[in-house]
Design a protein around this motif. Structure first.
Motif, mmCIF file in Angstrom:
data_model
loop_
_atom_site.group_PDB
_atom_site.id
_atom_site.type_symbol
_atom_site.label_atom_id
_atom_site.label_comp_id
_atom_site.label_asym_id
_atom_site.label_seq_id
_atom_site.Cartn_x
_atom_site.Cartn_y
_atom_site.Cartn_z
ATOM 1 N N VAL A 32 0.849 -1.201 0.000
ATOM 2 C CA VAL A 32 0.000 0.000 0.000
ATOM 3 C C VAL A 32 0.882 1.248 0.000
ATOM 4 C CG1 VAL A 32 -1.690 1.328 1.328
ATOM 5 C CG2 VAL A 32 -1.939 -1.145 1.129
ATOM 6 N N LEU A 33 1.881 1.263 0.869
ATOM 7 C CA LEU A 33 2.786 2.411 0.940
ATOM 8 C C LEU A 33 3.548 2.581 -0.374
ATOM 9 C CD1 LEU A 33 4.096 4.697 2.491
ATOM 10 C CD2 LEU A 33 5.690 3.041 3.476
ATOM 11 N N GLU A 34 3.958 1.484 -0.966
ATOM 12 C CA GLU A 34 4.686 1.534 -2.233
ATOM 13 C C GLU A 34 3.828 2.135 -3.350
ATOM 14 O OE1 GLU A 34 6.846 -1.870 -4.723
ATOM 15 O OE2 GLU A 34 7.277 -1.904 -2.575
ATOM 16 N N VAL A 35 2.578 1.720 -3.433
ATOM 17 C CA VAL A 35 1.664 2.241 -4.464
ATOM 18 C C VAL A 35 1.421 3.727 -4.258
ATOM 19 C CG1 VAL A 35 -0.724 2.142 -5.306
ATOM 20 C CG2 VAL A 35 0.547 0.031 -4.910
ATOM 21 N N ILE A 36 1.207 4.138 -3.022
ATOM 22 C CA ILE A 36 0.975 5.562 -2.730
ATOM 23 C C ILE A 36 2.195 6.382 -3.123
ATOM 24 C CG2 ILE A 36 0.645 7.249 -0.883
ATOM 25 C CD1 ILE A 36 -1.058 5.108 0.552
ATOM 26 N N ALA A 37 3.367 5.937 -2.698
ATOM 27 C CA ALA A 37 4.592 6.697 -2.965
ATOM 28 C C ALA A 37 4.887 6.773 -4.462
ATOM 29 C CB ALA A 37 5.764 6.058 -2.227
ATOM 30 N N LYS A 38 4.718 5.665 -5.171
ATOM 31 C CA LYS A 38 5.002 5.667 -6.605
ATOM 32 C C LYS A 38 4.067 6.586 -7.375
ATOM 33 C CE LYS A 38 7.347 1.279 -7.094
ATOM 34 N NZ LYS A 38 7.388 -0.020 -7.760
ATOM 35 N N ARG A 70 -1.624 8.534 8.034
ATOM 36 C CA ARG A 70 -3.020 8.292 8.414
ATOM 37 C C ARG A 70 -3.635 7.151 7.618
ATOM 38 N NH1 ARG A 70 -4.412 13.897 7.693
ATOM 39 N NH2 ARG A 70 -3.415 14.920 9.412
ATOM 40 N N VAL A 71 -3.389 7.143 6.317
ATOM 41 C CA VAL A 71 -3.941 6.085 5.463
ATOM 42 C C VAL A 71 -3.373 4.725 5.860
ATOM 43 C CG1 VAL A 71 -3.957 5.187 3.098
ATOM 44 C CG2 VAL A 71 -4.437 7.592 3.514
ATOM 45 N N ILE A 72 -2.076 4.659 6.081
ATOM 46 C CA ILE A 72 -1.436 3.392 6.460
ATOM 47 C C ILE A 72 -1.951 2.927 7.826
ATOM 48 C CG2 ILE A 72 0.759 2.279 7.031
ATOM 49 C CD1 ILE A 72 0.331 2.766 4.027
#
Length: 77
Positions: A6-12, A59-61
């Motif tokens: 999830v964090l990877e998709v958001i950051a990319k 917050r999302v994570i």
């Protein structure tokens, strides 16, 4: 989907150089620590003005992790 992905998709989706996004996962005591590394030129896009984007990412994570009752710490660096 795991918190790391999830964090990877958001950051990319935020950066200009998505190939340089690296997320590592570490377990410390009772928490999962996710370390986000991006290209130096993209650091401002991930942190945002006054840290607003970084706070929103955290917050999302944490909201996604609350479903699993897991404490997640996002370290951006």
């Amino acid at each position: 989907m795991a918190m790391k992905e999830v964090l990877e998709v958001i950051a990319k989706s935020l950066v200009d150089n998505p190939d340089e996004v690296v997320v590592t996962e570490e377990i410390k005591d009772d928490a999962v620590v996710l370390k986000l590394n991006v290209a130096q030129s993209d650091m401002g896009k991930v942190i945002g003005k006054s840290g607003r984007i970084a706070k929103a990412i955290r917050r999302v994570i944490n909201a996604a992790a609350s479903h699993d009752k897991t404490k997640v710490i996002v370290d951006i660096g």
